[in-house]
Design a protein around this motif. Structure first.
Motif, mmCIF file in Angstrom:
data_model
loop_
_atom_site.group_PDB
_atom_site.id
_atom_site.type_symbol
_atom_site.label_atom_id
_atom_site.label_comp_id
_atom_site.label_asym_id
_atom_site.label_seq_id
_atom_site.Cartn_x
_atom_site.Cartn_y
_atom_site.Cartn_z
ATOM 1 N N LEU A 170 7.552 94.030 118.090
ATOM 2 C CA LEU A 170 6.894 93.502 119.205
ATOM 3 C C LEU A 170 6.420 92.078 118.865
ATOM 4 O O LEU A 170 6.413 91.461 117.837
ATOM 5 N N ALA A 171 6.346 91.310 120.233
ATOM 6 C CA ALA A 171 5.972 89.975 120.039
ATOM 7 C C ALA A 171 4.531 89.604 120.021
ATOM 8 O O ALA A 171 4.163 88.582 120.211
ATOM 9 N N SER A 189 5.785 96.307 103.360
ATOM 10 C CA SER A 189 6.744 97.430 103.995
ATOM 11 C C SER A 189 5.956 98.701 103.588
ATOM 12 O O SER A 189 5.443 99.151 102.637
ATOM 13 N N ILE A 190 6.106 99.670 104.635
ATOM 14 C CA ILE A 190 5.315 100.948 104.798
ATOM 15 C C ILE A 190 6.529 101.819 105.407
ATOM 16 O O ILE A 190 7.235 101.547 106.279
ATOM 17 N N THR A 227 -8.803 90.519 108.742
ATOM 18 C CA THR A 227 -9.006 89.466 109.764
ATOM 19 C C THR A 227 -7.924 89.527 110.917
ATOM 20 O O THR A 227 -7.785 89.185 112.045
ATOM 21 N N GLY A 228 -6.528 90.064 110.473
ATOM 22 C CA GLY A 228 -5.548 90.160 111.344
ATOM 23 C C GLY A 228 -4.446 91.018 110.529
ATOM 24 O O GLY A 228 -4.206 90.976 109.307
ATOM 25 N N VAL A 229 -3.486 91.490 111.265
ATOM 26 C CA VAL A 229 -2.518 92.425 111.266
ATOM 27 C C VAL A 229 -1.073 91.855 112.162
ATOM 28 O O VAL A 229 -1.180 92.090 113.518
ATOM 29 N N SER A 230 -0.257 91.330 111.535
ATOM 30 C CA SER A 230 0.914 90.967 112.317
ATOM 31 C C SER A 230 2.185 91.603 111.974
ATOM 32 O O SER A 230 2.417 91.979 110.817
ATOM 33 N N ILE A 231 2.836 92.111 112.995
ATOM 34 C CA ILE A 231 4.065 93.140 112.947
ATOM 35 C C ILE A 231 5.232 92.152 112.763
ATOM 36 O O ILE A 231 5.531 91.523 113.735
ATOM 37 N N SER A 252 7.142 96.342 108.669
ATOM 38 C CA SER A 252 7.134 95.321 107.745
ATOM 39 C C SER A 252 5.879 94.640 108.356
ATOM 40 O O SER A 252 6.185 94.031 109.637
ATOM 41 N N LEU A 253 4.967 94.279 107.798
ATOM 42 C CA LEU A 253 3.517 93.667 108.235
ATOM 43 C C LEU A 253 3.112 92.591 107.311
ATOM 44 O O LEU A 253 3.386 92.401 106.096
#
Length: 389
Positions: free
Chosen positions: A29-30, A51-52, A104-108, A121-122
Motif C-alpha cells: 500500500l502507498a 514482522s507479523i 501515533t502512527g502505523v506505516s505499512i 512488515s510494519l
C-alpha cells in the motif's frame, strides 16, 4: 472503512479457495500511515520492520489481530530500548487498549493476505510523552541519551576472501534490524577490496595496529567489526572494535539445534546488537559499571541471582598464556566449554587477558567443565585465574 478493501478481496477470493486453490495475494500500500502522523525520522519512539504473520476466521480479523500484535511487540521494543537490561523485569505489561492509546502512527512497508491470513512488515510510532510518563508512573529509570553512530562492518571470513555475507545471510541479518532508531544507531559499511583474510584474522586476534589501520578507512567515529559464520555445528559471533563506551571484544557461540543457518544468523545479529545497546545504556545509568553487564540481549529477562554457593552468572577471570598463538587456542577452546556463554575480552596483554563470561552454575561444576576442556582455574586473592593444564 478501514478494512473495506480487505473484506471485499476476501469475499472474492473465498470462491477461488473453495475450488481447492491456495492463493496468497500480495499488496504494497502507498498509504503512509493508518493511525496518524509518524515521528520525525530516527526517533527513539519509532520501531521499524516489525514482522507479523497472523491467522483468524477472516481477512479483517486476521489483520486486526496482526496490527494489535505489532503494536504490542513494538512497544516492548521501545521500552527495552530506553532502559538497561537490569530493569527489564520492572517493565509493565499493558492491555491491548492501553497499548493502542500510545500509538501515533502505523506505516505499512508490505503486506500479504488471504481469506484467513495476514503477513506484513510494519513501522510503528509511539507518543514520546506517553511512553516516558508510563515509565515514570512505574518508577522505572530510563535515558533518552543516544550514542554517536557506529560504523558497523559485518564480515564472513572464507578460505581465501572476506565478504560481507555468505550462505548464512549475515549482512542481511544485520540489515533486517532496526539500526537507525536504536540508542546506539549504526550504519552498515562494506569491506574494502584489499581487506584480506590475514588482515581480518589479525584484527580478531587483538592486533591493535591492524584494527587502527582498518578503522582509519571508515572515518574517526566508533567502528565495530561483526564477524559471523558457522563452525563445528555452532554459529560463532565476534564483535571487535571501539563503540561509544570503549574497546570491545565480544565472542559468542550458539548451537544450531536443527535451525537453518539464516535463522540462527538473524538471532545472533539481534543478540550482538543488543550487547552494543546495553553497554551504552548501562554507562548512562547508575545501575552498574559497563563491564558488569555481559548478558545476551534477547526475549528473555535478566536471569535471577545465583543461589548460595553458585558462581554469579557474570564471571570475570584472568587468563594466563605463553603467547599469541596460545591465546588464540585458549579462546577458541573456551567458546566450546559447556555452559560458558557470552565470552568477552576486557583487556589483552602479551601474556594475560582479562575476560568476562556468563555461567549459571556452581563453582565446582564450572571447574569440572573447565577441567574437562583442558583448563585449570583457581582463586588467587579473590581473582579467578585460568590457564591450560
Amino acid at each position: 472503512m478501514r478494512f473495506a478493501r480487505i473484506a471485499s478481496l476476501a469475499a472474492s477470493q473465498a470462491r477461488e479457495w473453495g475450488r481447492g486453490f491456495t492463493l496468497l495475494v500480495f499488496a504494497v500500500l502507498a498509504v503512509p500511515s493508518l493511525a496518524g502522523s509518524a515521528h520525525a525520522a530516527e526517533s527513539l519512539f519509532d520501531v521499524a520492520k516489525v514482522s507479523i504473520d497472523t491467522t483468524a476466521k477472516d481477512a479483517v480479523a486476521a489483520k486486526e489481530k496482526g496490527m494489535a500484535e505489532a503494536e504490542e511487540r513494538a512497544l516492548r521494543v521501545v521500552l527495552k530500548r530506553l532502559v538497561p537490561l537490569s530493569a527489564y523485569a520492572q517493565l509493565p505489561v499493558l492491555a491491548k487498549d492501553n497499548v493502542s492509546a500510545l500509538v501515533t502512527g502505523v506505516s505499512i512497508r508490505s503486506e500479504q493476505y488471504s481469506t484467513t491470513r495476514y503477513i506484513a512488515s510494519l513501522d510503528v510510532s509511539f507518543s514520546s510523552q506517553g511512553v516516558t510518563q508510563l515509565l515514570q508512573s512505574y518508577g522505572v529509570g530510563f535515558s533518552e541519551a543516544r550514542a554517536p553512530s557506529i560504523s558497523l562492518l559485518p564480515i564472513v571470513i572464507g578460505k581465501d576472501s572476506v565478504t560481507s555475507s555468505g550462505a548464512e545471510g549475515w549482512r542481511e541479518a544485520w540489515a533486517d534490524l532496526d539500526l537507525s532508531h536504536s540508542m546506539t544507531p549504526a550504519t552498515i559499511v562494506n569491506p574494502r577490496p584489499d581487506f584480506t583474510v590475514q588482515n581480518a584474522n589479525a584484527v580478531l586476534a587483538g592486533d591493535k595496529s591492524a584494527l587502527a589501520s582498518l578503522q582509519s578507512q571508515y572515518g574517526d567515529g566508533p567502528f565495530v567489526i561483526a564477524a559471523g559464520q558457522v563452525a563445528d555445528g555452532k554459529f560463532v559471533t565476534r564483535l571487535v572494535g571501539t563503540d561509544s563506551v570503549g574497546e570491545l571484544n565480544f565472542s559468542r557461540a550458539q548451537t544450531m539445534q536443527g535451525q537453518s543457518p539464516k535463522a540462527v544468523a538473524r538471532e545472533a545479529a539481534e543478540i550482538a546488537f543488543g550487547v552494543l545497546e546495553n553497554r551504552w545504556k548501562v554507562m548512562q545509568s547508575d545501575v552498574a559499571a559497563p563491564t558488569e553487564v555481559r548478558q545476551e540481549e534477547g526475549p528473555a529477562p535478566q536471569a535471577s541471582p545465583a543461589a548460595p554457593g553458585e558462581v554469579p552468572r557474570n564471571v570475570v577471570a584472568l587468563v594466563e598464556f605463553s603467547g599469541l598463538k596460545d591465546w588464540q587456542d585458549i579462546r577458541a577452546r573456551l567458546m566450546n566449554v559447556p555452559g560458558l556463554e557470552a565470552l568477552e575480552v576486557n583487556s589483552l596483554s602479551a601474556r594475560t587477558a582479562s575476560i568476562t563470561f556468563d555461567y549459571a552454575g556452581s563453582l565446582g561444576r564450572l571447574q569440572r567443565e573447565l577441567g574437562g576442556s583442558g583448563f585449570f582455574m583457581d582463586d588467587r586473592d579473590g581473582t579467578f585465574v585460568l590457564r591450560s593444564r
